[in-house]
Design a protein around this motif. Structure first.
Motif, PDB file in Angstrom:
ATOM      1  N   ASN A 272     118.890  82.643  23.352  1.00 51.48           N
ATOM      2  CA  ASN A 272     117.730  81.758  23.378  1.00 51.48           C
ATOM      3  C   ASN A 272     118.208  80.440  23.948  1.00 51.48           C
ATOM      4  O   ASN A 272     119.132  79.827  23.420  1.00 51.48           O
ATOM      5  CB  ASN A 272     117.154  81.556  21.980  1.00 51.48           C
ATOM      6  CG  ASN A 272     116.449  82.802  21.500  1.00 51.48           C
ATOM      7  OD1 ASN A 272     115.472  83.237  22.088  1.00 51.48           O
ATOM      8  ND2 ASN A 272     116.975  83.402  20.441  1.00 51.48           N
ATOM      9  N   VAL A 273     117.590  80.007  25.041  1.00 48.37           N
ATOM     10  CA  VAL A 273     118.048  78.828  25.771  1.00 48.37           C
ATOM     11  C   VAL A 273     116.920  77.807  25.841  1.00 48.37           C
ATOM     12  O   VAL A 273     115.777  78.158  26.157  1.00 48.37           O
ATOM     13  CB  VAL A 273     118.485  79.225  27.202  1.00 48.37           C
ATOM     14  CG1 VAL A 273     118.834  78.005  28.025  1.00 48.37           C
ATOM     15  CG2 VAL A 273     119.651  80.193  27.149  1.00 48.37           C
ATOM     16  N   ASN A 274     117.254  76.562  25.545  1.00 50.36           N
ATOM     17  CA  ASN A 274     116.310  75.456  25.660  1.00 50.36           C
ATOM     18  C   ASN A 274     116.930  74.353  26.496  1.00 50.36           C
ATOM     19  O   ASN A 274     118.111  74.050  26.354  1.00 50.36           O
ATOM     20  CB  ASN A 274     115.950  74.890  24.290  1.00 50.36           C
ATOM     21  CG  ASN A 274     115.182  75.881  23.452  1.00 50.36           C
ATOM     22  OD1 ASN A 274     114.234  76.487  23.916  1.00 50.36           O
ATOM     23  ND2 ASN A 274     115.605  76.059  22.217  1.00 50.36           N
ATOM     24  N   VAL A 275     116.130  73.772  27.367  1.00 49.56           N
ATOM     25  CA  VAL A 275     116.538  72.605  28.143  1.00 49.56           C
ATOM     26  C   VAL A 275     115.613  71.467  27.734  1.00 49.56           C
ATOM     27  O   VAL A 275     114.385  71.614  27.734  1.00 49.56           O
ATOM     28  CB  VAL A 275     116.449  72.863  29.664  1.00 49.56           C
ATOM     29  CG1 VAL A 275     116.801  71.599  30.440  1.00 49.56           C
ATOM     30  CG2 VAL A 275     117.368  74.010  30.068  1.00 49.56           C
ATOM     31  N   TRP A 276     116.226  70.337  27.363  1.00 50.89           N
ATOM     32  CA  TRP A 276     115.505  69.165  26.871  1.00 50.89           C
ATOM     33  C   TRP A 276     115.826  67.974  27.760  1.00 50.89           C
ATOM     34  O   TRP A 276     116.860  67.930  28.400  1.00 50.89           O
ATOM     35  CB  TRP A 276     115.957  68.824  25.447  1.00 50.89           C
ATOM     36  CG  TRP A 276     115.723  69.903  24.450  1.00 50.89           C
ATOM     37  CD1 TRP A 276     116.476  71.014  24.235  1.00 50.89           C
ATOM     38  CD2 TRP A 276     114.653  69.977  23.508  1.00 50.89           C
ATOM     39  NE1 TRP A 276     115.949  71.769  23.216  1.00 50.89           N
ATOM     40  CE2 TRP A 276     114.826  71.150  22.754  1.00 50.89           C
ATOM     41  CE3 TRP A 276     113.572  69.149  23.232  1.00 50.89           C
ATOM     42  CZ2 TRP A 276     113.963  71.517  21.735  1.00 50.89           C
ATOM     43  CZ3 TRP A 276     112.711  69.519  22.206  1.00 50.89           C
ATOM     44  CH2 TRP A 276     112.900  70.694  21.478  1.00 50.89           C
ATOM     45  N   ARG A 277     114.945  66.975  27.757  1.00 49.99           N
ATOM     46  CA  ARG A 277     115.199  65.708  28.439  1.00 49.99           C
ATOM     47  C   ARG A 277     115.001  64.583  27.430  1.00 49.99           C
ATOM     48  O   ARG A 277     113.956  64.479  26.803  1.00 49.99           O
ATOM     49  CB  ARG A 277     114.263  65.493  29.612  1.00 49.99           C
ATOM     50  CG  ARG A 277     114.551  64.173  30.350  1.00 49.99           C
ATOM     51  CD  ARG A 277     113.553  63.871  31.464  1.00 49.99           C
ATOM     52  NE  ARG A 277     113.325  64.965  32.368  1.00 49.99           N
ATOM     53  CZ  ARG A 277     114.058  65.248  33.454  1.00 49.99           C
ATOM     54  NH1 ARG A 277     115.095  64.498  33.754  1.00 49.99           N
ATOM     55  NH2 ARG A 277     113.757  66.265  34.223  1.00 49.99           N
ATOM     56  N   ARG A 278     116.044  63.753  27.286  1.00 49.47           N
ATOM     57  CA  ARG A 278     115.944  62.603  26.388  1.00 49.47           C
ATOM     58  C   ARG A 278     114.922  61.622  26.930  1.00 49.47           C
ATOM     59  O   ARG A 278     114.919  61.316  28.125  1.00 49.47           O
ATOM     60  CB  ARG A 278     117.286  61.881  26.274  1.00 49.47           C
ATOM     61  CG  ARG A 278     118.237  62.540  25.353  1.00 49.47           C
ATOM     62  CD  ARG A 278     119.388  61.599  25.144  1.00 49.47           C
ATOM     63  NE  ARG A 278     120.260  62.118  24.120  1.00 49.47           N
ATOM     64  CZ  ARG A 278     121.377  61.545  23.772  1.00 49.47           C
ATOM     65  NH1 ARG A 278     121.756  60.425  24.362  1.00 49.47           N
ATOM     66  NH2 ARG A 278     122.117  62.052  22.836  1.00 49.47           N
ATOM     67  N   TYR A 279     114.084  61.123  26.041  1.00 48.24           N
ATOM     68  CA  TYR A 279     113.055  60.170  26.450  1.00 48.24           C
ATOM     69  C   TYR A 279     113.657  58.864  26.935  1.00 48.24           C
ATOM     70  O   TYR A 279     113.225  58.325  27.950  1.00 48.24           O
ATOM     71  CB  TYR A 279     112.098  59.866  25.286  1.00 48.24           C
ATOM     72  CG  TYR A 279     111.268  61.044  24.862  1.00 48.24           C
ATOM     73  CD1 TYR A 279     110.467  61.738  25.763  1.00 48.24           C
ATOM     74  CD2 TYR A 279     111.273  61.463  23.542  1.00 48.24           C
ATOM     75  CE1 TYR A 279     109.699  62.816  25.362  1.00 48.24           C
ATOM     76  CE2 TYR A 279     110.503  62.541  23.126  1.00 48.24           C
ATOM     77  CZ  TYR A 279     109.720  63.208  24.043  1.00 48.24           C
ATOM     78  OH  TYR A 279     108.965  64.277  23.644  1.00 48.24           O
ATOM     79  N   ASP A 280     114.655  58.350  26.235  1.00 45.93           N
ATOM     80  CA  ASP A 280     115.166  57.016  26.555  1.00 45.93           C
ATOM     81  C   ASP A 280     116.032  56.984  27.816  1.00 45.93           C
ATOM     82  O   ASP A 280     115.922  56.084  28.627  1.00 45.93           O
ATOM     83  CB  ASP A 280     115.922  56.418  25.372  1.00 45.93           C
ATOM     84  CG  ASP A 280     117.106  57.261  24.934  1.00 45.93           C
ATOM     85  OD1 ASP A 280     117.258  58.402  25.410  1.00 45.93           O
ATOM     86  OD2 ASP A 280     117.902  56.779  24.106  1.00 45.93           O
ATOM     87  N   SER A 281     116.874  57.978  28.022  1.00 44.64           N
ATOM     88  CA  SER A 281     117.821  57.938  29.138  1.00 44.64           C
ATOM     89  C   SER A 281     117.531  58.944  30.250  1.00 44.64           C
ATOM     90  O   SER A 281     118.078  58.842  31.342  1.00 44.64           O
ATOM     91  CB  SER A 281     119.242  58.185  28.628  1.00 44.64           C
ATOM     92  OG  SER A 281     119.345  59.516  28.121  1.00 44.64           O
ATOM     93  N   GLY A 282     116.690  59.939  29.972  1.00 41.38           N
ATOM     94  CA  GLY A 282     116.431  60.987  30.951  1.00 41.38           C
ATOM     95  C   GLY A 282     117.520  62.049  31.002  1.00 41.38           C
ATOM     96  O   GLY A 282     117.455  62.976  31.803  1.00 41.38           O
ATOM     97  N   GLU A 283     118.545  61.918  30.146  1.00 42.42           N
ATOM     98  CA  GLU A 283     119.655  62.888  30.128  1.00 42.42           C
ATOM     99  C   GLU A 283     119.131  64.284  29.811  1.00 42.42           C
ATOM    100  O   GLU A 283     118.304  64.468  28.927  1.00 42.42           O
ATOM    101  CB  GLU A 283     120.691  62.482  29.078  1.00 42.42           C
ATOM    102  CG  GLU A 283     121.836  63.469  28.960  1.00 42.42           C
ATOM    103  CD  GLU A 283     122.818  63.132  27.840  1.00 42.42           C
ATOM    104  OE1 GLU A 283     123.860  63.792  27.791  1.00 42.42           O
ATOM    105  OE2 GLU A 283     122.544  62.234  27.033  1.00 42.42           O
TER     106      GLU A 283
END
Length: 126
Positions: A45-56
């Motif tokens: 199970n794979v998830n890709v996330w983007r941090r709101y503050d830095s875009g990381e």
């Protein structure tokens, strides 16, 4: 003396908890938005996330072999797929999310020293 020792132990415990929290990779919570969630062959199970503050970009996976959390990913739009890449030492993890005619299809690929060691077909998590 006992009171001083108790306070020291409490302070040491508190410092340990705070330092452990700061060195842990960012968790997928209210600080990041989910970009992609895939269920892949082999129990991945794979998830890709983007941090709101830095875009990381953040990578989170669970599998029978264990869990993996990575940060500092890159994204590339090839036209037919969105490709997310993450590195961990000699390993590179690529998550491909189909677009257009290939929407709903995905792939998890793992490379070691530039050589493919795994490729699993994926579908979107419901």
């Amino acid at each position: 003396m006992k009171t001083l020792l108790k306070r020291f132990a409490l302070l040491l415990g508190l410092m340990s908890c705070v330092s452990a929290y700061l060195v842990l990779p960012a968790s997928a919570d209210s600080t990041a938005g989910l970009l992609l969630s895939l269920k892949c062959q082999g129990g991945y199970n794979v998830n890709v996330w983007r941090r709101y503050d830095s875009g990381e970009l953040l990578y989170r996976s669970t599998s029978p072999q264990g869990n993996l959390s990575l940060g500092k990913g890159t994204a590339d739009n090839t036209g037919s797929a969105q490709v997310y890449k993450f590195k961990n030492g000699n390993y590179e993890y690529q998550v491909l999310a189909g677009r257009g005619d290939h929407q709903g299809q995905g792939t998890l690929e793992v490379y070691k020293n530039g050589r493919s060691i795994m490729s699993q077909g994926c579908t979107p998590n419901a």
